[in-house]
Scaffold this active site. Structure first.
Site, PDB file in Angstrom:
ATOM      1  N   SER A 125       0.842  -1.199   0.000  1.00 57.11           N
ATOM      2  CA  SER A 125       0.000   0.000   0.000  1.00 57.11           C
ATOM      3  C   SER A 125       0.868   1.236   0.000  1.00 57.11           C
ATOM      4  CB  SER A 125      -0.847  -0.029   1.268  1.00 57.11           C
ATOM      5  OG  SER A 125      -1.419   1.227   1.515  1.00 57.11           O
ATOM      6  N   TYR A 149      -1.987  -1.292  10.888  1.00 56.59           N
ATOM      7  CA  TYR A 149      -2.233  -1.803   9.535  1.00 56.59           C
ATOM      8  C   TYR A 149      -1.017  -1.531   8.649  1.00 56.59           C
ATOM      9  CZ  TYR A 149      -3.695  -1.724   4.667  1.00 56.59           C
ATOM     10  OH  TYR A 149      -3.736  -1.907   3.305  1.00 56.59           O
ATOM     11  N   LYS A 153       1.950  -4.024   6.638  1.00 57.70           N
ATOM     12  CA  LYS A 153       2.373  -3.978   5.225  1.00 57.70           C
ATOM     13  C   LYS A 153       3.886  -3.808   5.131  1.00 57.70           C
ATOM     14  CE  LYS A 153      -1.584  -4.574   3.324  1.00 57.70           C
ATOM     15  NZ  LYS A 153      -1.857  -5.850   2.670  1.00 57.70           N
TER      16      LYS A 153
HETATM   17  P1  NAD Z   1     -11.068  -6.852   1.012  1.00 55.40           P
HETATM   18  O1  NAD Z   1     -11.268  -6.872   2.490  1.00 55.40           O
HETATM   19  O2  NAD Z   1     -12.234  -6.561   0.146  1.00 55.40           O
HETATM   20  O3  NAD Z   1     -10.402  -8.223   0.520  1.00 55.40           O
HETATM   21  C1  NAD Z   1      -9.562  -9.000   1.339  1.00 55.40           C
HETATM   22  C2  NAD Z   1     -10.064 -10.422   1.262  1.00 55.40           C
HETATM   23  O4  NAD Z   1      -9.206 -11.252   2.046  1.00 55.40           O
HETATM   24  C3  NAD Z   1     -11.477 -10.600   1.820  1.00 55.40           C
HETATM   25  O5  NAD Z   1     -12.233 -11.358   0.910  1.00 55.40           O
HETATM   26  C4  NAD Z   1     -11.267 -11.348   3.137  1.00 55.40           C
HETATM   27  O6  NAD Z   1     -12.374 -12.171   3.465  1.00 55.40           O
HETATM   28  C5  NAD Z   1     -10.010 -12.139   2.825  1.00 55.40           C
HETATM   29  N1  NAD Z   1      -9.196 -12.524   3.993  1.00 55.40           N
HETATM   30  C6  NAD Z   1      -8.742 -11.733   4.997  1.00 55.40           C
HETATM   31  N2  NAD Z   1      -7.990 -12.447   5.839  1.00 55.40           N
HETATM   32  C7  NAD Z   1      -7.963 -13.724   5.368  1.00 55.40           C
HETATM   33  C8  NAD Z   1      -7.349 -14.921   5.806  1.00 55.40           C
HETATM   34  N3  NAD Z   1      -6.621 -14.975   6.926  1.00 55.40           N
HETATM   35  N4  NAD Z   1      -7.532 -16.044   5.076  1.00 55.40           N
HETATM   36  C9  NAD Z   1      -8.281 -16.021   3.940  1.00 55.40           C
HETATM   37  N5  NAD Z   1      -8.876 -14.914   3.484  1.00 55.40           N
HETATM   38  C10 NAD Z   1      -8.725 -13.782   4.192  1.00 55.40           C
HETATM   39  O7  NAD Z   1      -9.875  -5.797   0.713  1.00 55.40           O
HETATM   40  P2  NAD Z   1      -9.382  -5.198  -0.665  1.00 55.40           P
HETATM   41  O8  NAD Z   1      -9.730  -3.749  -0.672  1.00 55.40           O
HETATM   42  O9  NAD Z   1      -9.774  -6.054  -1.780  1.00 55.40           O
HETATM   43  O10 NAD Z   1      -7.807  -5.274  -0.423  1.00 55.40           O
HETATM   44  C11 NAD Z   1      -7.042  -6.395  -0.849  1.00 55.40           C
HETATM   45  C12 NAD Z   1      -5.613  -6.220  -0.358  1.00 55.40           C
HETATM   46  O11 NAD Z   1      -5.103  -4.977  -0.842  1.00 55.40           O
HETATM   47  C13 NAD Z   1      -5.473  -6.170   1.155  1.00 55.40           C
HETATM   48  O12 NAD Z   1      -4.294  -6.847   1.515  1.00 55.40           O
HETATM   49  C14 NAD Z   1      -5.345  -4.687   1.439  1.00 55.40           C
HETATM   50  O13 NAD Z   1      -4.620  -4.451   2.623  1.00 55.40           O
HETATM   51  C15 NAD Z   1      -4.589  -4.206   0.220  1.00 55.40           C
HETATM   52  N6  NAD Z   1      -4.805  -2.777  -0.063  1.00 55.40           N
HETATM   53  C16 NAD Z   1      -6.079  -2.302  -0.191  1.00 55.40           C
HETATM   54  C17 NAD Z   1      -6.270  -0.934  -0.431  1.00 55.40           C
HETATM   55  C18 NAD Z   1      -7.661  -0.370  -0.544  1.00 55.40           C
HETATM   56  O14 NAD Z   1      -7.798   0.851  -0.447  1.00 55.40           O
HETATM   57  N7  NAD Z   1      -8.685  -1.163  -0.784  1.00 55.40           N
HETATM   58  C19 NAD Z   1      -5.169  -0.064  -0.552  1.00 55.40           C
HETATM   59  C20 NAD Z   1      -3.885  -0.607  -0.432  1.00 55.40           C
HETATM   60  C21 NAD Z   1      -3.715  -1.968  -0.195  1.00 55.40           C
HETATM   61  N1  UFG Z   2     -12.407  11.481   3.662  1.00 55.53           N
HETATM   62  C1  UFG Z   2     -13.385  12.372   4.049  1.00 55.53           C
HETATM   63  N2  UFG Z   2     -14.548  11.881   4.550  1.00 55.53           N
HETATM   64  C2  UFG Z   2     -14.790  10.541   4.688  1.00 55.53           C
HETATM   65  C3  UFG Z   2     -13.781   9.628   4.275  1.00 55.53           C
HETATM   66  C4  UFG Z   2     -12.598  10.132   3.776  1.00 55.53           C
HETATM   67  O1  UFG Z   2     -13.216  13.595   3.954  1.00 55.53           O
HETATM   68  O2  UFG Z   2     -15.880  10.165   5.175  1.00 55.53           O
HETATM   69  C5  UFG Z   2     -11.161  12.003   3.105  1.00 55.53           C
HETATM   70  C6  UFG Z   2      -9.943  11.617   3.925  1.00 55.53           C
HETATM   71  O3  UFG Z   2      -9.731  12.565   4.945  1.00 55.53           O
HETATM   72  C7  UFG Z   2      -8.860  11.598   2.858  1.00 55.53           C
HETATM   73  C8  UFG Z   2      -9.585  11.195   1.574  1.00 55.53           C
HETATM   74  O4  UFG Z   2     -10.959  11.424   1.833  1.00 55.53           O
HETATM   75  O5  UFG Z   2      -8.371  12.880   2.686  1.00 55.53           O
HETATM   76  C9  UFG Z   2      -9.388   9.731   1.217  1.00 55.53           C
HETATM   77  O6  UFG Z   2      -9.701   8.941   2.353  1.00 55.53           O
HETATM   78  P1  UFG Z   2      -9.865   7.354   2.287  1.00 55.53           P
HETATM   79  O7  UFG Z   2     -10.190   6.900   3.672  1.00 55.53           O
HETATM   80  O8  UFG Z   2     -10.787   6.987   1.196  1.00 55.53           O
HETATM   81  O9  UFG Z   2      -8.435   6.875   1.838  1.00 55.53           O
HETATM   82  P2  UFG Z   2      -7.009   7.092   2.539  1.00 55.53           P
HETATM   83  O10 UFG Z   2      -6.168   7.796   1.550  1.00 55.53           O
HETATM   84  O11 UFG Z   2      -7.119   7.681   3.878  1.00 55.53           O
HETATM   85  O12 UFG Z   2      -6.599   5.590   2.789  1.00 55.53           O
HETATM   86  C10 UFG Z   2      -6.368   4.694   1.719  1.00 55.53           C
HETATM   87  C11 UFG Z   2      -6.674   3.252   2.143  1.00 55.53           C
HETATM   88  C12 UFG Z   2      -5.733   2.832   3.249  1.00 55.53           C
HETATM   89  C13 UFG Z   2      -4.322   3.056   2.845  1.00 55.53           C
HETATM   90  C14 UFG Z   2      -4.130   4.489   2.407  1.00 55.53           C
HETATM   91  C15 UFG Z   2      -2.746   4.748   1.877  1.00 55.53           C
HETATM   92  O13 UFG Z   2      -7.995   3.155   2.596  1.00 55.53           O
HETATM   93  O14 UFG Z   2      -5.912   1.443   3.459  1.00 55.53           O
HETATM   94  O15 UFG Z   2      -5.047   4.799   1.350  1.00 55.53           O
HETATM   95  O16 UFG Z   2      -2.486   3.848   0.870  1.00 55.53           O
HETATM   96  F1  UFG Z   2      -3.521   2.798   3.904  1.00 55.53           F
END
Ligand code: NAD
Ligand code: UFG
Length: 338
Positions: A125, A149, A153
């Site tokens: 991330s 979190y 990572k």
């Molecule tokens: P998500 O929660 O939708 O998907 C994660 C999946 O992993 C889920 O289906 C959950 O049930 C499964 N899971 C969790 N722990 C498990 C375990 N121990 N065994 C088997 N399955 C398990 O999340 P996402 O948004 O699709 O994110 C996927 C990956 O990308 C995550 O590792 C997350 O940290 C990373 N990531 C997400 C974002 C974001 O903004 N969505 C940003 C950066 C990184």
């Molecule tokens: N925000 C609002 N109101 C809300 C939600 C978010 O104003 O109700 C703002 C936040 O303050 C931020 C922007 O919208 O400025 C984006 O916020 P998100 O929560 O959507 O995303 P972040 O950038 O905070 O976080 C995301 C992922 C994290 C990851 C991070 C850095 O959700 O998992 O990017 O990669 F760690």
């Protein structure tokens, strides 16, 4: 055609990536414990693609159960999405985050080694950059994390770097995602957060659909043009494509590589809100609120390295992302649960 194991393949990014892999002709095996997803997402991926996916309902932290997947399938590569991802929750229940995210990855590495599966893409991330010294962010910037979190990572990245040094037969892609939003254009799969969303776009779409009253915009006094924070929003289908590109790179025997997966464009919270209003076709109520702890003013990628080395370039605009996020929400107001 390759046989790809996708952990967490039922989740938001996982389901879109599984679809992209199937469309490229790969065979996909999913392992998921459904702790944050619904098997309906997999049925819908099968419906869109017209192809079948093999599913193991299994926790990657359970080594014996997880081993069955490796025993029963001769895999070419693994994409490891499984993990817990809510920053705020990770502060309240850190042990659960360390346990789930670290143990699942350690088990995976043990099994990959034991069964000679040497290609791995890992979901990292942009959070590993903390507050960057400048933007755009390049892959060689210093790494800092400020919550459990993010620490999981960075710890996993460190583990993989250490592991790679002594296991040169492994090819590992550390993929640092910026802010994935949007949904597949079919409106059949998308982001389905549990409870009240933490992230901006699902919050906005739930206001638009009438489930929530108004958006709180966290802070309007940041040193940015309109005072609200800037992020690099990337369409989840572009992100899925980034994994396909990364896999191709792994099969060239590349060793350990690190890529930002972002667009290189930064949009403020108010700009995203405007794009969503355009997609929805009506104003979305909002109010300014105090800053949210831990937020940084601006975060966007340099996408150059991923373009040069794996040919990845995001193609969707912020308006496309807004349109598809809304299309998913309005067709599935209760997410997968109906
Ligand atoms: P998500 O929660 O939708 O998907 C994660 C999946 O992993 C889920 O289906 C959950 O049930 C499964 N899971 C969790 N722990 C498990 C375990 N121990 N065994 C088997 N399955 C398990 O999340 P996402 O948004 O699709 O994110 C996927 C990956 O990308 C995550 O590792 C997350 O940290 C990373 N990531 C997400 C974002 C974001 O903004 N969505 C940003 C950066 C990184
Ligand atoms: N925000 C609002 N109101 C809300 C939600 C978010 O104003 O109700 C703002 C936040 O303050 C931020 C922007 O919208 O400025 C984006 O916020 P998100 O929560 O959507 O995303 P972040 O950038 O905070 O976080 C995301 C992922 C994290 C990851 C991070 C850095 O959700 O998992 O990017 O990669 F760690």
């Amino acid at each position: 055609m390759k046989k790809i194991l996708v952990t967490g393949g039922a989740g938001y990014i996982g389901s879109h990536t599984v679809l992209a892999l199937l469309e490229k002709g790969h065979e996909v095996i999913i392992v998921d414990n459904f702790s944050n997803s619904n098997p309906e997402s997999i049925r819908r991926v099968e419906k869109i693609s017209g192809k079948k996916v093999k599913l193991y309902t299994c926790d990657c932290c359970n080594l014996d159960e997880f081993a069955t997947v490796f025993k029963e399938n001769k895999l070419d590569a693994v994409i490891h999405f499984a993990g817990l991802k809510a920053v705020g929750e990770s502060v309240s229940i850190p042990l659960k985050y360390y346990q789930n995210n670290l143990i699942s990855t350690l088990n995976l590495l043990e099994l990959m080694k034991q069964y000679h599966v040497y290609n791995l893409a890992f979901s990292s991330s942009a959070t590993v950059y903390g507050e960057p010294k400048s933007v755009p962010i390049f892959e060689d910037f210093d790494l800092h994390v400020s919550n459990p979190y993010g620490r999981t990572k960075l710890m996993i990245e460190d583990i993989l770097r250490d592991f790679s040094k002594v296991n040169p037969q492994f090819n590992i892609a550390l993929l640092r995602y910026f802010n994935p939003i949007g949904a597949h254009a079919s409106g059949l799969i998308g982001e389905d957060p549990n409870g009240i969303p933490n992230n901006l776009v699902p919050y906005i779409t739930q206001v638009a659909v009438g489930k929530l009253k108004e958006l709180g915009v966290f802070g309007n006094d940041y040193p940015t043009p309109d005072g609200t924070c800037i992020r690099d929003y990337i369409h989840v289908c572009d992100l899925a494509e980034g994994h396909v590109c990364a896999l191709d790179k792994l099969f060239t025997n590349c060793g350990l590589v690190t890529y930002n997966l972002g667009t290189g464009n930064g949009y403020s919270v108010l700009e995203v809100l405007r794009a969503m209003e355009k997609a929805v076709g009506k104003p979305i109520p909002y109010a300014f609120k105090p800053r949210r702890e831990g937020d940084i003013p601006a975060c966007f990628a340099s996408p150059e390295k991923a373009y040069k080395e794996i040919g990845f370039k995001a193609k969707y605009s912020i308006d496309d992302m807004a349109r598809d996020a809304w299309n998913w929400q309005k067709n599935n107001p209760q997410g997968y649960a109906k």
